[in-house]
Design an enzyme around this catalytic site. Structure first.
Site, mmCIF file in Angstrom:
data_model
loop_
_atom_site.group_PDB
_atom_site.id
_atom_site.type_symbol
_atom_site.label_atom_id
_atom_site.label_comp_id
_atom_site.label_asym_id
_atom_site.label_seq_id
_atom_site.Cartn_x
_atom_site.Cartn_y
_atom_site.Cartn_z
ATOM 1 N N ASP A 191 8.291 -90.854 -51.030
ATOM 2 C CA ASP A 191 7.489 -91.400 -52.123
ATOM 3 C C ASP A 191 8.298 -91.520 -53.412
ATOM 4 O O ASP A 191 9.076 -90.632 -53.770
ATOM 5 C CB ASP A 191 6.281 -90.501 -52.389
ATOM 6 C CG ASP A 191 5.246 -90.591 -51.283
ATOM 7 O OD1 ASP A 191 5.406 -91.446 -50.392
ATOM 8 O OD2 ASP A 191 4.288 -89.802 -51.313
ATOM 9 N N ASP B 208 -0.077 -94.950 -42.742
ATOM 10 C CA ASP B 208 0.748 -93.807 -43.123
ATOM 11 C C ASP B 208 1.127 -92.949 -41.911
ATOM 12 O O ASP B 208 0.773 -93.255 -40.769
ATOM 13 C CB ASP B 208 0.012 -92.984 -44.182
ATOM 14 C CG ASP B 208 0.923 -92.510 -45.299
ATOM 15 O OD1 ASP B 208 2.121 -92.298 -45.038
ATOM 16 O OD2 ASP B 208 0.440 -92.344 -46.438
#
Length: 385
Positions: free
Chosen positions: A187, A130
Site C-alpha cells: 500500500d 484484494d
C-alpha cells in the site's frame, strides 16, 4: 465478455480508500461522481467511481449473497450504480479472494460465481479484488483465475483489478489469469519516501505491463495533504504539491492505472491542474502501452534518472526525476536512445509542464532538476539541417 477493448489502456478514475477508508456512504460516492463531472476530470478520461472495503454487512443473506450495509447505502447498490451511470461514468466495487476482506467483511472465497452474478445485477463495471485472508493451502494464481472466469461469465463486462500486492511472482502469471490490472506493490502512503520506494521497486518489472493487463503501482495520493483517516496511509505529514506532481508524472509514464485517492469534492486548483495534465494523460493512455526504459545519470545513478517511453506516433515521452535532496544535473545522451548524430538526427523537445516547445537539440539534452522534482517532455526525431 463483449467489449474487446475493455481496459486496453490503464483505467482511470477515483477510489474511496486512501482518504475515507471505512467511512463511506452513498452520498460520498454520488458526490465523487458529481465532482469528477463538474471538475472536468471526467472529460479528461477519469471514468471509474470505485467503492473500496467496508461497504457490506458482516454476514451474507440466507441465499449466500453479499448485502450492502443499509445504513451506508440505504437505497442499495443498484441505485448508486444507476446514479453513477447517469453521469456517464462507470461504477466499481471491492471484494477479496479470501474468506474475509482486509477489514473483516465477507470475502468471495468459494462464492466467486454468485458474487460475480450479484455484482453484474447491480451494474458493476470494475472489481478491485484484494488478497486478505487467503486460505494458506490455496495459490493466489488459482483464486484470481476463479474470479476472472466468474466475471467473464456473469453477463456483464467487469474489469478485474487483481490486488495481490506483488506476491507470488504475480507479474509472471497474471496476464494469463485474465485480469486487466494487477497491484504489484504494497500500500502507498502519503509521503515522498513511499512514492520513491514503490516506483523503484517496479523498474525491473516494466516489461510485464502492456495492453489489457497493466502494472498497478497503487492508487494516487495526489492532493491528499495528510487528509486520510487511516494512520498508516498518513494523516500527519504529506507530500508537497511539487512532490505530488512528480508522483503523478512517474505513474503516468510507467503506465500505471490513474486512480485518484483524494477527496475530489474539495480539490485545490493545483491538485486539479496536476490530475488534469492532458499531456501526461496522453502519455499514460497511449494505445501501445509500452513500458519506459531507464537511463541513469552516470555520476548520481541512485537519485537521478530519465525514463524514456516510446509512443505510438513515433515520439518519445521523456521524464527526468531527481529523488535526491539536492539539485542535480541530468544529461541525456541521445546515443543511449538509439539516435546517431552521424545521420544528422536530433530531437525536438516539448515541455509537458510549461506547454512550450523548447527547440531542437543534437546529441544530448541537459537540465538541472530540483530535489524531488520531475521534468516531462515529448520528444520527436527531427532532421537537424
Amino acid at each position: 465478455m463483449q467489449n474487446k477493448y475493455l481496459a486496453m489502456t490503464p483505467p482511470m478514475g477515483w477510489n474511496s480508500w486512501n482518504t475515507f477508508t471505512w467511512n463511506i456512504n452513498e452520498d460520498l460516492v454520488c458526490g465523487a461522481a458529481d465532482a469528477l463531472c463538474a471538475s472536468g476530470l471526467k472529460d479528461k478520461g477519469y471514468e471509474y467511481v470505485v467503492i473500496d472495503d467496508c461497504w457490506s454487512l458482516k454476514q451474507r443473506d440466507e441465499n449466500g449473497r453479499l448485502v450492502p450495509d443499509p445504513e451506508k447505502f440505504p437505497h442499495g447498490m443498484k441505485a448508486v450504480a444507476d446514479y453513477v451511470h447517469s453521469k456517464g461514468l462507470k461504477f466499481g466495487m471491492y471484494s477479496c479472494c479470501g474468506t474475509h476482506t482486509c477489514a473483516g467483511y465477507p470475502g468471495s472465497f468459494e462464492h466467486e460465481f454468485v458474487d460475480a452474478e450479484t455484482f453484474a445485477s447491480w451494474g458493476v463495471d470494475y472489481l478491485k479484488y484484494d488478497n486478505c485472508y487467503k486460505p494458506k493451502h490455496m495459490d493466489g494464481e488459482v483464486l484470481y483465475k476463479r474470479m476472472s472466469l466468474a466475471l467473464r461469465n456473469c453477463g456483464r463486462d467487469i474489469v478485474l483489478s487483481a490486488c495481490n500486492w506483488g506476491n507470488e511472482d504475480v507479474h509472471s502469471w497474471i496476464r494469463s489469469s485474465g485480469a486487466q490490472l494487477f497491484r504489484s506493490t504494497g500500500d502507498i502512503q502519503d509521503n515522498w519516501e513511499s512514492v520513491k520506494n514503490l516506483f523503484l521497486s517496479q523498474l525491473d518489472k516494466t516489461a510485464f505491463s502492456g495492453p489489457y493487463c497493466h502494472n498497478d503501482i497503487d492508487m494516487l495520493i495526489v492532493g491528499m495533504h495528510g487528509s486520510s483517516n487511516n494512520e498508516f496511509i498518513g494523516n500527519i505529514g504529506s507530500c508537497s504539491d511539487l512532490e505530488y506532481r512528480s508522483h503523478f508524472a512517474l505513474w503516468a509514464v510507467m503506465g500505471s492505472p490513474l486512480m485518484i485517492g483524494c477527496d475530489v469534492r474539495n480539490m485545490t486548483d493545483v491538485t486539479l491542474e496536476t490530475l488534469g495534465n492532458e499531456d501526461l494523460i496522453r502519455i499514460n493512455q497511449d494505445i501501445e502501452c509500452r513500458a519506459p526504459y531507464c537511463i541513469r545519470q552516470w555520476n548520481n545513478p541512485e537519485n537521478v534518472m530519465a525514463l524514456v517511453k516510446p509512443l505510438s506516433d513515433g515520439s518519445l515521452a521523456i521524464c527526468f526525476v531527481n529523488f535526491g535532496d539536492k539539485k542535480s544535473e541530468m544529461s541525456l545522451q541521445f546515443w543511449d536512445m538509439g539516435i546517431s548524430y552521424a545521420e544528422n538526427i536530433g530531437l525536438s523537445f516539448y515541455n509537458c509542464y510549461t506547454k512550450q516547445d523548447e527547440g531542437k537539440f543534437a546529441e544530448r539534452y541537459v537540465a538541472q532538476v530540483e530535489p524531488h522534482d520531475t521534468m516531462v517532455f515529448i520528444a520527436k526525431p527531427v532532421k537537424l539541417k
